[in-house]
Design a protein around this motif. Structure first.
Motif, PDB file in Angstrom:
ATOM      1  N   GLY C 368       0.848  -1.188   0.000  1.00 21.39           N
ATOM      2  CA  GLY C 368       0.000   0.000   0.000  1.00 21.39           C
ATOM      3  C   GLY C 368       0.879   1.231   0.000  1.00 21.39           C
ATOM      4  O   GLY C 368       1.833   1.315   0.777  1.00 21.39           O
ATOM      5  N   ILE C 369       0.566   2.204  -0.854  1.00 22.90           N
ATOM      6  CA  ILE C 369       1.475   3.337  -0.975  1.00 22.90           C
ATOM      7  C   ILE C 369       1.272   4.370   0.127  1.00 22.90           C
ATOM      8  O   ILE C 369       2.103   5.257   0.290  1.00 22.90           O
ATOM      9  CB  ILE C 369       1.422   3.988  -2.377  1.00 22.90           C
ATOM     10  CG1 ILE C 369       0.001   4.363  -2.780  1.00 22.90           C
ATOM     11  CG2 ILE C 369       2.023   3.049  -3.407  1.00 22.90           C
ATOM     12  CD1 ILE C 369      -0.075   5.019  -4.147  1.00 22.90           C
ATOM     13  N   ASP C 370       0.215   4.235   0.918  1.00 24.48           N
ATOM     14  CA  ASP C 370       0.067   5.179   2.023  1.00 24.48           C
ATOM     15  C   ASP C 370       1.241   5.066   2.986  1.00 24.48           C
ATOM     16  O   ASP C 370       1.842   6.073   3.373  1.00 24.48           O
ATOM     17  CB  ASP C 370      -1.227   4.915   2.792  1.00 24.48           C
ATOM     18  CG  ASP C 370      -2.446   5.388   2.018  1.00 24.48           C
ATOM     19  OD1 ASP C 370      -2.280   5.883   0.893  1.00 24.48           O
ATOM     20  OD2 ASP C 370      -3.559   5.258   2.541  1.00 24.48           O
ATOM     21  N   ILE C 371       1.524   3.848   3.396  1.00 25.81           N
ATOM     22  CA  ILE C 371       2.626   3.646   4.332  1.00 25.81           C
ATOM     23  C   ILE C 371       3.972   3.759   3.622  1.00 25.81           C
ATOM     24  O   ILE C 371       4.879   4.456   4.073  1.00 25.81           O
ATOM     25  CB  ILE C 371       2.495   2.256   4.989  1.00 25.81           C
ATOM     26  CG1 ILE C 371       1.257   2.194   5.863  1.00 25.81           C
ATOM     27  CG2 ILE C 371       3.743   1.933   5.807  1.00 25.81           C
ATOM     28  CD1 ILE C 371       1.284   3.111   7.039  1.00 25.81           C
ATOM     29  N   SER C 372       4.070   3.119   2.443  1.00 26.76           N
ATOM     30  CA  SER C 372       5.399   3.006   1.837  1.00 26.76           C
ATOM     31  C   SER C 372       5.867   4.324   1.223  1.00 26.76           C
ATOM     32  O   SER C 372       7.050   4.619   1.229  1.00 26.76           O
ATOM     33  CB  SER C 372       5.401   1.894   0.784  1.00 26.76           C
ATOM     34  OG  SER C 372       4.497   2.194  -0.249  1.00 26.76           O
ATOM     35  N   GLU C 373       4.953   5.106   0.696  1.00 28.27           N
ATOM     36  CA  GLU C 373       5.372   6.338   0.017  1.00 28.27           C
ATOM     37  C   GLU C 373       5.009   7.602   0.801  1.00 28.27           C
ATOM     38  O   GLU C 373       5.663   8.623   0.653  1.00 28.27           O
ATOM     39  CB  GLU C 373       4.734   6.421  -1.374  1.00 28.27           C
ATOM     40  CG  GLU C 373       4.987   5.222  -2.280  1.00 28.27           C
ATOM     41  CD  GLU C 373       6.122   5.456  -3.278  1.00 28.27           C
ATOM     42  OE1 GLU C 373       6.192   6.572  -3.812  1.00 28.27           O
ATOM     43  OE2 GLU C 373       6.932   4.525  -3.502  1.00 28.27           O
ATOM     44  N   PHE C 374       3.933   7.530   1.590  1.00 27.73           N
ATOM     45  CA  PHE C 374       3.477   8.745   2.270  1.00 27.73           C
ATOM     46  C   PHE C 374       3.616   8.671   3.791  1.00 27.73           C
ATOM     47  O   PHE C 374       3.380   9.658   4.485  1.00 27.73           O
ATOM     48  CB  PHE C 374       2.041   9.072   1.877  1.00 27.73           C
ATOM     49  CG  PHE C 374       1.895   9.473   0.444  1.00 27.73           C
ATOM     50  CD1 PHE C 374       1.991  10.802   0.067  1.00 27.73           C
ATOM     51  CD2 PHE C 374       1.712   8.528  -0.551  1.00 27.73           C
ATOM     52  CE1 PHE C 374       1.886  11.174  -1.256  1.00 27.73           C
ATOM     53  CE2 PHE C 374       1.603   8.885  -1.882  1.00 27.73           C
ATOM     54  CZ  PHE C 374       1.697  10.216  -2.243  1.00 27.73           C
ATOM     55  N   GLY C 375       3.964   7.484   4.276  1.00 28.10           N
ATOM     56  CA  GLY C 375       4.281   7.358   5.704  1.00 28.10           C
ATOM     57  C   GLY C 375       3.113   7.510   6.658  1.00 28.10           C
ATOM     58  O   GLY C 375       3.301   7.746   7.848  1.00 28.10           O
ATOM     59  N   GLN C 376       1.889   7.377   6.132  1.00 26.72           N
ATOM     60  CA  GLN C 376       0.741   7.649   6.982  1.00 26.72           C
ATOM     61  C   GLN C 376      -0.487   6.866   6.511  1.00 26.72           C
ATOM     62  O   GLN C 376      -0.910   7.025   5.380  1.00 26.72           O
ATOM     63  CB  GLN C 376       0.412   9.155   6.916  1.00 26.72           C
ATOM     64  CG  GLN C 376       0.172   9.754   8.251  1.00 26.72           C
ATOM     65  CD  GLN C 376      -0.085  11.270   8.221  1.00 26.72           C
ATOM     66  OE1 GLN C 376      -0.379  11.802   9.229  1.00 26.72           O
ATOM     67  NE2 GLN C 376       0.035  11.939   7.111  1.00 26.72           N
ATOM     68  N   SER C 377      -1.055   6.050   7.394  1.00 26.77           N
ATOM     69  CA  SER C 377      -2.316   5.408   7.063  1.00 26.77           C
ATOM     70  C   SER C 377      -3.441   6.442   7.043  1.00 26.77           C
ATOM     71  O   SER C 377      -3.439   7.375   7.847  1.00 26.77           O
ATOM     72  CB  SER C 377      -2.669   4.345   8.111  1.00 26.77           C
ATOM     73  OG  SER C 377      -1.930   3.175   7.903  1.00 26.77           O
ATOM     74  N   ALA C 378      -4.403   6.250   6.154  1.00 30.61           N
ATOM     75  CA  ALA C 378      -5.538   7.176   6.100  1.00 30.61           C
ATOM     76  C   ALA C 378      -6.481   6.970   7.272  1.00 30.61           C
ATOM     77  O   ALA C 378      -7.105   7.910   7.755  1.00 30.61           O
ATOM     78  CB  ALA C 378      -6.294   7.001   4.784  1.00 30.61           C
ATOM     79  N   TYR C 379      -6.587   5.727   7.718  1.00 28.61           N
ATOM     80  CA  TYR C 379      -7.493   5.403   8.824  1.00 28.61           C
ATOM     81  C   TYR C 379      -6.678   4.727   9.921  1.00 28.61           C
ATOM     82  O   TYR C 379      -5.989   3.742   9.656  1.00 28.61           O
ATOM     83  CB  TYR C 379      -8.579   4.440   8.387  1.00 28.61           C
ATOM     84  CG  TYR C 379      -9.441   4.919   7.239  1.00 28.61           C
ATOM     85  CD1 TYR C 379     -10.524   5.758   7.465  1.00 28.61           C
ATOM     86  CD2 TYR C 379      -9.187   4.515   5.936  1.00 28.61           C
ATOM     87  CE1 TYR C 379     -11.330   6.180   6.417  1.00 28.61           C
ATOM     88  CE2 TYR C 379      -9.983   4.935   4.876  1.00 28.61           C
ATOM     89  CZ  TYR C 379     -11.052   5.770   5.125  1.00 28.61           C
ATOM     90  OH  TYR C 379     -11.855   6.181   4.088  1.00 28.61           O
ATOM     91  N   THR C 380      -6.765   5.219  11.122  1.00 27.18           N
ATOM     92  CA  THR C 380      -6.115   4.566  12.250  1.00 27.18           C
ATOM     93  C   THR C 380      -7.169   4.352  13.317  1.00 27.18           C
ATOM     94  O   THR C 380      -7.388   5.219  14.171  1.00 27.18           O
ATOM     95  CB  THR C 380      -4.960   5.430  12.800  1.00 27.18           C
ATOM     96  OG1 THR C 380      -4.119   5.804  11.714  1.00 27.18           O
ATOM     97  CG2 THR C 380      -4.145   4.639  13.808  1.00 27.18           C
ATOM     98  N   PHE C 381      -7.852   3.219  13.220  1.00 23.77           N
ATOM     99  CA  PHE C 381      -8.909   2.971  14.198  1.00 23.77           C
ATOM    100  C   PHE C 381      -8.343   2.273  15.413  1.00 23.77           C
ATOM    101  O   PHE C 381      -7.455   1.432  15.303  1.00 23.77           O
ATOM    102  CB  PHE C 381     -10.040   2.146  13.572  1.00 23.77           C
ATOM    103  CG  PHE C 381     -10.865   2.941  12.630  1.00 23.77           C
ATOM    104  CD1 PHE C 381     -11.641   3.980  13.105  1.00 23.77           C
ATOM    105  CD2 PHE C 381     -10.847   2.691  11.276  1.00 23.77           C
ATOM    106  CE1 PHE C 381     -12.409   4.746  12.239  1.00 23.77           C
ATOM    107  CE2 PHE C 381     -11.616   3.447  10.408  1.00 23.77           C
ATOM    108  CZ  PHE C 381     -12.391   4.478  10.881  1.00 23.77           C
TER     109      PHE C 381
END
Lengths: 391, 391, 391
Positions: C368-381
């Motif tokens: 997933g590119i959120d973690i690998s490229e942007f360093g941040q999950s969109a949802y952190t429940f």
């Protein structure tokens, strides 16, 4: 009528109509935030489809019945159609909340079609179309009765024939609480509705070609806003007193009850009086929620408490506070429209139930109608992320 | 003043006021997206209630203090009230972000009441009410200082007295990262604020009855937009350089910092200069976030960096770039308003702390205040769906 | 030209431009709702950054190429810039959906820069800038071709060079279904776009200084609305027939296809004809989705089916139904613009691929590119809440 006046009047209706269109998004967000995740795709689908169908049907059939042909007058005829058509959709949106989580899609759409073709425009013609209620002196500025309680009566008839959600009431009749799934969505929906209401009420002045018009619209905006704000604060205080905790769902309904209540007459009162109207609306709406539960009328989003109860209150308030309007006439209008809409809706729901059936199977309801009827979950979260595994 | 001019001026304020109202939704979405799921109901409740309470209090007390009685002038008096009242709510919205995840509800509402009744209108009267700062030549077109830094100062005083969230700083003082819970909501909130800002800044021209007026409003719209856009790109580049990854949260704050910075003077600059003002605003805001962390001032949503820091910069920028405005006067205005708001807010927070207490218990904070204080989770997802069981 | 006419024309562009700005939020919500959670931060970041960059680049380079210098005319020059700049951003937003879940950030931004600087304004100048296509009689009221199919062609070129997402097609070439992650967001995005479209199409009248203008704008509003509504109902019926279930994602695309289709000529048709245009647009768009899958052109959000296919249809429909417009000319315009944009985009994507690379690594894509490229999950429940443990 100068060109500038014609332009300003027309623009008011287009601007306001766009804001009322936006309320369709508000209902979709509010309702999808208040139902369970397993029935969220369903409510979203119903909301966008009901808006669309009611626009088409009101164009093909309803508008003519209510207002006659689309012609230019003090403003462009099409701008008037645009403003009026989004009101019908609002009426239909109220219903989708009450029948949520258990009604089949196409029977619901069938009802929306009949509502938009006949029930709404017929009763609307009595007041806004220049019919016998307007001749009697019945007053409903932007539709506490004609839009909101009408939606409420139609929803009530449907809810009675449909019955409560499986597991909603215990054997002893006390309700099981079913928590809302997504409060940010519900809050967003409420803010969207509040914004849209400036168009709903403001546009109902129908003209902004004179100083008197824009003074009236200014009063409408400030009264609409302060009635909603007072509804919020009222519900916050009441839930703190009753439940020892401020209840966000009730606070959102307080805002909406304030908005519904002021809608019958947002132009005449002082802001202090608008606060009172909003306060009483929110109070009645807060009290109505347990009352409907006592009657085992299951309303997942509280639409009856908000739109029906506060709608009636708002219409009567005009008779109480506006010296030019008779309370008896207001009562008559509320009663006649209510009786007609409830009975005709009941018959239509009943016929649909016979022909198509209203309710999904128990198996499908238990599983959730998103998967069983619509084939798609509303939320598909990646499990690994849920478990905190992020790489 | 012709009727048409009066109508156009009034409509500008109503249209713009509705857009600024919409910013209340923006703050609610932004803040609920940036806090943890266990404190989301709380921040939503605070946001809709603070908007409502500040409208009521500013109507009952604040407006008169700031502007005198509501009377018709070049536009309807009520339209002016509507436009001004949503500004107060914006100021209060800034605070709710900074004190998120640990402050009790009613003490926060008490502060909002005092802010709307006294602190905001008193300092506002000095400039927009025609008081001594306006006589000195202090200029703040739409409120980089009068709205945004005022919200920031009041939030700063509260954050100091409240202390950081439990576990936010390690024993050695370095911060623990607490990730935002819902970035789509935070992004939506930013877009809502950006849209609302066209009303915030555009409406602050207060008139659109002449060519000069609409030329000015056109400049305000384009400068507001390009300052925000430059803030976005600046933050994207800076976080790529500093952290080797574009950080969405910082990018959103970059947009807001650009908006806050241009707000003190969106009418005079060229678009190139507006880009510079937005760029510097976003840069300062990006640098301020670690600075507040060094000071152990915990600000869950970065409101201080955005509204206080970029607000000060934007106000000074008018003194630097607008030849008709003195930088010393701008500095004086920023300093006087800042000192007054910080001190008076500190005293009010302090009294509230003594009388009601500000902070929830450690047990409740750890558990999350949604359940412990508001009795309702913001998200209730069906577990079976989470596990991928779909039938 | 009186002052009032100048004011009204200018205000129309500012009002409409703000609505079109709002479409940027619509694309962000729609696309983030349709991709997987693990790529949601990425699509949000791309959307806010592409809007911002295209505003800056179109200001610095593109606008002059398309329209010449910013000067006052029948309306403020800056208001025209504001209205036009948000159109460029719309074009770029279309692309971000098609290349979602696998393209690197900065190469995408590089393409957006070239699109906004050269490709969009050059082809736009041929029609809206008074160039050879407008002299030939080619007509595109608000941009079915000039905005929507242009975005589609550029996206198609990118998608071909980029290739499908990992695991999207089985070895035998049949597609694996990748379910959307958040349908409330996608629905919200659709409603936002629908609202914004009233500005997109309504503002393209470019004037509201006469009765004829506001009559035309009224027709534009009602036709835009009914085309979208018919698209919704069409897609609901078609998916019921084809798949035995109403498919919400397809219904949302039906609304958008109706909107795209009517955009080339929303001013001339009757509402009945607008319904037909929307119906055909939604039908073609629904049929196109499996067609692109056959060609293994992976388009996570269906942007090609909606913007390219319905955009071409809408432009040709003007030639078919408007007696003043030649179908051959419309075909020529569609073909010339399509050929130019596809080829130039292909070259630009190709050069970017050579220089920077287009695609994230397989490892990063899988994670997933959120973690690998942007360093941040969109949802952190919070996990405990997910498990139903609430205290």
């Amino acid at each position: 009528m100068t060109d500038t006046q014609y332009i300003l009047n027309t623009f008011l209706l287009l601007f306001s109509g766009a804001l009322v269109f936006w309320m369709a998004a508000g209902f979709a967000m509010l309702e999808s935030g208040l139902v369970r995740t397993k029935n969220t795709t369903a409510i979203l689908t119903k909301n966008i489809c009901l808006y669309s169908l009611s626009c088409i049907i009101f164009f093909l059939i309803g508008y003519q019945m209510m207002y006659g042909p689309i012609v230019n007058g003090d403003h462009s005829g099409l701008s008037d159609f645009f403003f009026q058509v989004v009101f019908v959709a609002t009426t239909a949106s109220i219903i989708s909340g009450t029948i949520a989580e258990r009604m089949k899609f196409w029977p619901f759409m069938a009802f929306v079609a009949v509502l938009s073709a006949i029930i709404y425009p017929l009763q609307g013609s009595w007041t806004w179309g220049g019919g016998f209620l307007s001749e009697m002196g019945f007053t409903d500025f932007a539709g506490s009765t004609i839009v909101h309680s009408v939606g409420g009566w139609a929803a009530l008839a449907g809810a009675i024939l449909l019955g409560p959600r499986y597991g909603r009431y215990k054997e002893d009749g006390t309700p099981n609480l079913i928590p809302p799934s997504n409060l940010p969505l519900a809050t967003l929906g409420t803010f969207i509705l509040w914004l849209g209401w400036f168009g709903f009420n403001g546009g109902s002045q129908l003209a902004m070609a004179t100083r008197e018009d824009v003074d009236a619209i200014s009063a409408v905006f400030t009264n609409t806003n302060i009635a909603a704000a007072t509804g919020v604060v009222t519900s916050a205080i009441l839930t703190q007193i009753f439940y020892k905790k401020v209840d966000l769902t009730m606070v959102l309904n307080g805002a909406l009850a304030g908005l519904v209540a002021i809608t019958a007459g947002p132009d005449y009162p002082s802001m202090e009086l608008a606060m009172l109207i909003g306060m009483v609306g929110a109070t009645l709406s807060t009290l109505a929620i347990p009352m409907f539960d006592k009657l085992k009328i299951d309303d997942p989003v509280g639409a009856l408490s908000v739109h029906l109860v506060a709608g009636i209150w708002g219409t009567l308030a005009v008779g109480i506070f506006n010296p030019n309007v008779s309370l008896m006439t207001q009562l008559s209008g509320v009663g006649l429209i209510g009786a007609f809409v409830f009975l005709s809706s009941y018959i239509v729901w009943y016929v649909i139930k016979l022909v198509m059936g209203l309710r999904v199977s128990l198996k499908n309801e238990t599983q959730g109608i998103d998967i069983s009827e619509f084939g798609q979950s509303a939320y598909t979260f990646d499990n690994r992320q849920q478990e905190g595994v992020t790489n």
